[in-house]
Design a protein around this motif. Structure first.
Motif, PDB file in Angstrom:
ATOM      1  N   UNK A  44     -23.797 -11.430  -0.468  1.00 41.84           N
ATOM      2  CA  UNK A  44     -22.924 -10.353  -0.948  1.00 41.84           C
ATOM      3  C   UNK A  44     -22.087  -9.769   0.185  1.00 41.84           C
ATOM      4  N   UNK A  45     -22.685  -9.683   1.382  1.00 43.70           N
ATOM      5  CA  UNK A  45     -21.927  -9.157   2.525  1.00 43.70           C
ATOM      6  C   UNK A  45     -20.888 -10.160   3.012  1.00 43.70           C
ATOM      7  N   UNK A  46     -21.182 -11.449   2.888  1.00 41.56           N
ATOM      8  CA  UNK A  46     -20.181 -12.471   3.220  1.00 41.56           C
ATOM      9  C   UNK A  46     -18.986 -12.328   2.291  1.00 41.56           C
ATOM     10  N   UNK A  47     -19.270 -12.118   0.996  1.00 40.86           N
ATOM     11  CA  UNK A  47     -18.196 -11.954   0.023  1.00 40.86           C
ATOM     12  C   UNK A  47     -17.340 -10.727   0.363  1.00 40.86           C
ATOM     13  N   UNK A  48     -17.987  -9.607   0.671  1.00 46.57           N
ATOM     14  CA  UNK A  48     -17.249  -8.391   1.015  1.00 46.57           C
ATOM     15  C   UNK A  48     -16.394  -8.583   2.258  1.00 46.57           C
ATOM     16  N   UNK A  49     -16.943  -9.267   3.253  1.00 46.86           N
ATOM     17  CA  UNK A  49     -16.198  -9.517   4.490  1.00 46.86           C
ATOM     18  C   UNK A  49     -14.944 -10.341   4.213  1.00 46.86           C
ATOM     19  N   UNK A  50     -15.069 -11.370   3.390  1.00 45.75           N
ATOM     20  CA  UNK A  50     -13.924 -12.226   3.093  1.00 45.75           C
ATOM     21  C   UNK A  50     -12.876 -11.474   2.274  1.00 45.75           C
ATOM     22  N   UNK A  51     -13.318 -10.717   1.271  1.00 47.57           N
ATOM     23  CA  UNK A  51     -12.381  -9.947   0.444  1.00 47.57           C
ATOM     24  C   UNK A  51     -11.681  -8.867   1.258  1.00 47.57           C
ATOM     25  N   UNK A  52     -12.313  -8.449   2.348  1.00 43.36           N
ATOM     26  CA  UNK A  52     -11.748  -7.440   3.242  1.00 43.36           C
ATOM     27  C   UNK A  52     -10.455  -7.931   3.887  1.00 43.36           C
ATOM     28  N   UNK A  53     -10.206  -9.233   3.843  1.00 38.39           N
ATOM     29  CA  UNK A  53      -9.009  -9.817   4.462  1.00 38.39           C
ATOM     30  C   UNK A  53      -7.851  -9.969   3.466  1.00 38.39           C
ATOM     31  N   UNK A  54      -7.990  -9.361   2.282  1.00 37.92           N
ATOM     32  CA  UNK A  54      -6.916  -9.413   1.293  1.00 37.92           C
ATOM     33  C   UNK A  54      -6.559  -8.022   0.802  1.00 37.92           C
ATOM     34  N   UNK A  55      -5.277  -7.789   0.570  1.00 41.05           N
ATOM     35  CA  UNK A  55      -4.774  -6.505   0.051  1.00 41.05           C
ATOM     36  C   UNK A  55      -4.057  -6.796  -1.265  1.00 41.05           C
ATOM     37  N   UNK A  56      -4.421  -6.100  -2.371  1.00 42.47           N
ATOM     38  CA  UNK A  56      -3.856  -6.415  -3.690  1.00 42.47           C
ATOM     39  C   UNK A  56      -2.457  -5.876  -3.932  1.00 42.47           C
ATOM     40  N   UNK A  57      -1.589  -6.084  -2.985  1.00 43.19           N
ATOM     41  CA  UNK A  57      -0.180  -5.695  -3.129  1.00 43.19           C
ATOM     42  C   UNK A  57       0.615  -6.478  -2.093  1.00 43.19           C
ATOM     43  N   UNK A  58       1.832  -6.848  -2.419  1.00 40.18           N
ATOM     44  CA  UNK A  58       2.690  -7.577  -1.487  1.00 40.18           C
ATOM     45  C   UNK A  58       3.196  -6.623  -0.401  1.00 40.18           C
ATOM     46  N   UNK A  59       2.979  -6.998   0.860  1.00 35.79           N
ATOM     47  CA  UNK A  59       3.407  -6.172   1.992  1.00 35.79           C
ATOM     48  C   UNK A  59       4.141  -7.057   3.005  1.00 35.79           C
ATOM     49  N   UNK A  60       5.477  -7.028   2.966  1.00 40.68           N
ATOM     50  CA  UNK A  60       6.256  -7.788   3.940  1.00 40.68           C
ATOM     51  C   UNK A  60       6.060  -7.193   5.329  1.00 40.68           C
ATOM     52  N   UNK A  61       6.514  -7.894   6.340  1.00 43.18           N
ATOM     53  CA  UNK A  61       6.378  -7.394   7.700  1.00 43.18           C
ATOM     54  C   UNK A  61       7.108  -6.064   7.872  1.00 43.18           C
ATOM     55  N   UNK A  62       8.293  -5.954   7.269  1.00 42.22           N
ATOM     56  CA  UNK A  62       9.046  -4.706   7.371  1.00 42.22           C
ATOM     57  C   UNK A  62       8.304  -3.569   6.682  1.00 42.22           C
ATOM     58  N   UNK A  63       7.667  -3.858   5.547  1.00 44.93           N
ATOM     59  CA  UNK A  63       6.901  -2.841   4.836  1.00 44.93           C
ATOM     60  C   UNK A  63       5.705  -2.383   5.663  1.00 44.93           C
ATOM     61  N   UNK A  64       5.048  -3.304   6.338  1.00 45.01           N
ATOM     62  CA  UNK A  64       3.913  -2.942   7.189  1.00 45.01           C
ATOM     63  C   UNK A  64       4.363  -2.035   8.336  1.00 45.01           C
TER      64      UNK A  64
END
Length: 397
Positions: free
Chosen positions: A244-264
């Motif tokens: 379960x912690x492996x799953x959380x760690x991997x999901x931690x590397x995704x954001x549910x919205x598109x963020x271009x470099x300029x937006x970041x």
């Protein structure tokens, strides 16, 4: 006060008043009402929240947790559920007062389901009818004239901008509930594998986390992918984690919205991730120094080193470190008396995962929903108002 100063003051006041009165955030509005937590969650998961916040005039027919349980019991796929929920978002303003003053006692109004073009014919229209005893009924236009729900109460109203009204039951629509084919998906793991992130892609596949990433692509997804050498060095610590912690760690590397470099670069601040779940924040902070963009987790600071793919609604970045959340790894404060300034305020505990002790609350997290759902920044209306305000200032001078 000098005339020029007075004019400038009035102009700025007018602009600030206009901006403050027209910005809304459905996520934050519903967060104040726990009885709508499930509805609020699925507005975010389906990315309807961002679409609602971009609209200037909108009415949301909110379902409480009991009504949402009834809808979820149908076990509709996520894309179909989005159609059903979009039927509960009217692209016109209906406050509680207007509901009881409908011309001829009935009105037909378009919904976001109709506006997106996904609704066949006029199936995306809702019938609103005044009933005896002061009640107001709601029903889908294609539902044989049946009114499935009635008005319960006003949750929040910002006149002519957004109105959130509670209704008693979900609206039924065969067209909205019809099976919806998922849009053709890009092969996310293949993109990673071909461009130096094969090790991370393999972890997504072996853990099953790739399914969650793929489900979010259509609505907007930003992925931060550690490169192969980084994953290779991290594997001993990764193997010590539970499934379960492996799953959380991997999901931690995704954001549910598109963020271009300029937006970041222009939206520095706290950002939720695919692993965020209520009190388990699993968030990190975006910072930039000129062209350099970093992700700070309070445990480690990673830097974006490249872009693997940028085609809205998907963007994939390469990063030089694995992102370590405070929910899994305990940061250690750097000694205050150290004579040499440290580049990072924190370092990772050498023995890996921490205990399950709760993490400290971060009050800045409330800003996340605003950044993700499009409230931050000026839009075309704001810029137009600036010009109008300046013209008024000139006239007053």
């Amino acid at each position: 006060m000098a005339p020029a100063t007075t004019a400038l003051f009035l102009s700025l006041s007018l602009f600030l008043l206009f901006s403050a009165s027209n910005a809304h955030n459905i996520t934050r509005i519903l967060a104040k009402h726990p009885e709508f937590s499930t509805f609020n969650h699925y507005l975010t998961v389906t990315h309807l929240a961002a679409e609602i916040n971009r609209r200037e005039t909108i009415t949301v027919l909110a379902l409480n947790n009991a009504a949402m349980s009834s809808l979820l019991s149908k076990q509709l796929p996520l894309y179909t559920l989005k159609n059903v929920l979009s039927l509960h978002v009217l692209v016109d303003y209906f406050g509680s007062k207007k509901l009881h003053q409908i011309t001829n006692g009935t009105a037909l109004t378009s919904t976001m389901f109709q506006a997106t073009g996904a609704a066949p014919g006029s199936s995306g229209y809702i019938n609103i009818t005044d009933l005896k005893g002061g009640k107001v009924g709601f029903g889908a236009e294609n539902n044989d004239g049946k009114l499935d729900a009635v008005y319960v109460k006003a949750v929040e109203e910002l006149p002519y901008n957004i109105s959130v009204l509670q209704i008693s039951q979900p609206l039924n629509s065969a067209e909205a509930e019809a099976p919806t084919a998922e849009p053709s998906q890009v092969n996310l793991t293949a993109i990673m594998s071909k461009q130096g992130c094969k090790a991370f892609a393999d972890l997504l596949i072996s853990s099953g986390a790739d399914a969650t990433f793929n489900q979010n692509i259509d609505g907007g997804l930003t992925v931060f992918c550690p490169t192969d050498p980084v994953i290779k060095d991290f594997m001993p610590k990764y193997k010590n984690l539970t499934a379960s912690k492996k799953m959380s760690l991997l999901l931690y590397h995704g954001v549910p919205v598109y963020q271009s470099m300029q937006m970041l670069k222009t939206n520095n601040g706290i950002m939720n991730t695919l692993a965020t779940d209520g009190a388990n924040k699993y968030d990190f902070t975006i910072q930039n120094d000129g062209e350099v963009v970093t992700l700070e987790t309070k445990v480690v600071t990673a830097k974006i080193t490249g872009t693997l793919k940028d085609e809205e609604p998907l963007i994939v970045y390469k990063i030089n470190k694995v992102l370590l959340p405070t929910e899994l790894y305990k940061p250690v404060e750097a000694p205050a008396e150290s004579p040499k300034p440290s580049k990072s305020k924190h370092k990772v505990v050498a023995d890996g995962p921490q205990s399950d002790a709760p993490a400290e609350s971060d009050p800045a997290a409330d800003q996340t929903a605003d950044n993700q759902n499009g409230v931050a920044g000026l839009d075309g209306r704001g810029l137009l108002m600036v010009l109008v305000s300046l013209c008024i200032g000139v006239l007053l001078i």
